[in-house]
Design a protein around this motif. Structure first.
Motif, PDB file in Angstrom:
ATOM      1  N   ASN A 214       1.833   1.539  -8.370  1.00  0.00           N
ATOM      2  CA  ASN A 214       0.982   2.455  -8.282  1.00  0.00           C
ATOM      3  C   ASN A 214       0.197   2.162 -10.144  1.00  0.00           C
ATOM      4  O   ASN A 214      -1.141   2.211 -10.088  1.00  0.00           O
ATOM      5  N   THR A 215       0.568   1.325 -10.676  1.00  0.00           N
ATOM      6  CA  THR A 215       0.178   0.441 -11.883  1.00  0.00           C
ATOM      7  C   THR A 215       0.121  -1.278 -11.270  1.00  0.00           C
ATOM      8  O   THR A 215      -0.452  -2.257 -12.451  1.00  0.00           O
TER       9      THR A 215
ATOM     10  N   PRO B  87      -2.309  -3.959 -10.066  1.00  0.00           N
ATOM     11  CA  PRO B  87      -3.263  -4.103  -9.761  1.00  0.00           C
ATOM     12  C   PRO B  87      -3.267  -4.977  -7.917  1.00  0.00           C
ATOM     13  O   PRO B  87      -4.319  -3.675  -7.125  1.00  0.00           O
TER      14      PRO B  87
ATOM     15  N   GLN C 265      -2.503  -0.938  -5.542  1.00  0.00           N
ATOM     16  CA  GLN C 265      -3.201  -0.100  -6.070  1.00  0.00           C
ATOM     17  C   GLN C 265      -4.203  -0.372  -4.115  1.00  0.00           C
ATOM     18  O   GLN C 265      -5.289   0.137  -4.367  1.00  0.00           O
ATOM     19  N   TRP C 266      -3.955  -0.234  -3.806  1.00  0.00           N
ATOM     20  CA  TRP C 266      -4.394   0.256  -1.733  1.00  0.00           C
ATOM     21  C   TRP C 266      -3.624   1.652  -1.463  1.00  0.00           C
ATOM     22  O   TRP C 266      -2.159   1.986  -2.069  1.00  0.00           O
TER      23      TRP C 266
ATOM     24  N   TYR D 130      -8.799  -0.342  -0.806  1.00  0.00           N
ATOM     25  CA  TYR D 130      -8.343  -0.476  -1.885  1.00  0.00           C
ATOM     26  C   TYR D 130      -9.007   0.384  -3.465  1.00  0.00           C
ATOM     27  O   TYR D 130     -10.111   0.003  -2.942  1.00  0.00           O
TER      28      TYR D 130
ATOM     29  N   SER E  30       0.872  -1.194   0.096  1.00  0.00           N
ATOM     30  CA  SER E  30       0.082   0.049   0.116  1.00  0.00           C
ATOM     31  C   SER E  30       0.845   1.176   0.295  1.00  0.00           C
ATOM     32  O   SER E  30       2.339   0.825   0.759  1.00  0.00           O
TER      33      SER E  30
ATOM     34  N   ARG F 299      -7.458   1.410  -9.449  1.00  0.00           N
ATOM     35  CA  ARG F 299      -7.038   1.702 -11.054  1.00  0.00           C
ATOM     36  C   ARG F 299      -5.676   1.975 -10.176  1.00  0.00           C
ATOM     37  O   ARG F 299      -5.103   1.807  -9.574  1.00  0.00           O
ATOM     38  N   VAL F 300      -5.166   1.967 -11.740  1.00  0.00           N
ATOM     39  CA  VAL F 300      -4.031   2.724 -12.057  1.00  0.00           C
ATOM     40  C   VAL F 300      -3.926   4.141 -10.650  1.00  0.00           C
ATOM     41  O   VAL F 300      -4.709   4.913 -10.814  1.00  0.00           O
ATOM     42  N   MET F 301      -3.367   4.346 -10.137  1.00  0.00           N
ATOM     43  CA  MET F 301      -2.689   5.256  -9.482  1.00  0.00           C
ATOM     44  C   MET F 301      -1.910   6.479  -9.300  1.00  0.00           C
ATOM     45  O   MET F 301      -1.256   6.522 -10.487  1.00  0.00           O
TER      46      MET F 301
ATOM     47  N   GLU G 256      -5.515   9.952  -3.802  1.00  0.00           N
ATOM     48  CA  GLU G 256      -6.405   9.082  -4.691  1.00  0.00           C
ATOM     49  C   GLU G 256      -7.950  10.092  -4.078  1.00  0.00           C
ATOM     50  O   GLU G 256      -9.075   8.571  -4.015  1.00  0.00           O
TER      51      GLU G 256
END
Length: 307
Positions: free
Chosen positions: A119-120, A122, A125-126, A106, A72, A109-111, A81
């Motif tokens: 960031n990319t 899955p 993406q926390w 969670y 995370s 998605r791309v952050m 985000e």
């Protein structure tokens, strides 16, 4: 390939902790003196509000990498985000009816979190939280060389969570090879009656440490417990609910020497605390991730220092 963790010793500590699971030991000594007796509170945050003159939020304060670790991204005080993991909530189980809540969500998605390696990815993406009384520029907002350090915390039940109350020495921010890490409690969200406590002295020829697993007589995910560590001139002693933890290697109360104590004193160094809700990478990502596990919370009733 998954990125390596920046928190050194994660794999070694995890392996050592798992190796202890088959051993039988009680969580605490049969009887012990309360570590608060004869000491007074010299600092307390009861988290009726978040005092940003005391706490900083975001990646771990360090110049050794980005300060991110696990699955995370640790949010700044303003969130990331569109999600802010830091809040003060009403809680009748807290001593004064309020508690700090640090959450993990969670995003899925791309952050676009600055310098975050996940960031990319899955599974990474926390957004979660880390509060600390130090900054990456080396400034320690609150720190203490000695004392009994305690939090009262409630951990989440979750397939990935990795909450912790831990401390680092101030000099380690700008000079990571001088790091002393006191992990008062590290918990896995799927083990409600087991946690780990560790001493790490990182870098240099005197690198070393101690560790033990702790079996608790209560479920740490259903009620608040007290996690503490006494630090004196030369050693540290971990406590659970104000009783000393048993070191499974010796069968006696853990009483671990800090070999760099003299250097701490020579350099007028201090320890500063961190309250962290991370997510582990050494377990399989849930397939599918249940709706109930897409957001989770840990709570902190208070942080106190006794001297």
């Amino acid at each position: 390939m998954l990125p390596s963790l920046s928190r050194r010793g994660f794999l070694h500590a995890s392996a050592a902790f798992l190796a202890l699971q088959g051993q039988s030991a009680s969580a605490t000594a049969p009887a012990s003196d309360d570590p608060t007796v004869g000491r007074k509170v010299v600092f307390e945050d009861a988290f009726n509000s978040l005092d940003w003159s005391v706490w900083d939020a975001g990646p771990k304060a360090t110049t050794d990498g980005t300060g991110f670790y696990g699955r995370s991204a640790f949010a700044t005080r303003h969130g990331e985000e569109g999600f802010n993991p830091y809040s003060v909530v009403d809680d009748p189980a807290a001593e004064d009816g309020k508690a700090l809540q640090i959450s993990a969500k969670y995003i899925g998605r791309v952050m676009n979190v600055r310098k975050y390696y996940g960031n990319t990815l899955p599974e990474f993406q926390w957004i979660s939280g880390n509060l600390q009384t130090a900054r990456k520029d080396g400034v320690v907002l609150k720190g203490w060389r000695k004392g009994y350090f305690e939090t009262r915390m409630l951990f989440p039940r979750h397939p990935l969570t990795w909450p912790a109350f831990w401390m680092l020495n101030g000099r380690s921010i700008l000079e990571p090879r001088t790091s002393i890490e006191l992990d008062i409690v590290e918990h896995k969200g799927w083990e409600p009656t087991v946690y780990g406590t560790y001493l790490h002295e990182w870098g240099g020829p005197d690198e070393g440490g101690r560790s033990t697993g702790v079996e608790t007589p209560v479920d740490m995910t259903t009620g608040y417990c007290r996690y503490g560590m006494l630090v004196d001139d030369t050693r540290c002693v971990p406590y659970f609910n104000r009783k000393p933890v048993i070191d499974r290697k010796t069968g006696k109360p853990a009483d671990w020497p800090i070999t760099r104590s003299a250097r701490l004193d020579e350099e007028f160094d201090v320890f500063w605390p961190l309250l962290t809700l991370a997510l582990r990478t050494d377990v399989r990502f849930p397939q599918p991730l249940q709706d109930a596990d897409r957001i989770t919370h840990m709570r902190v009733d208070y942080f106190r220092v006794y001297a």
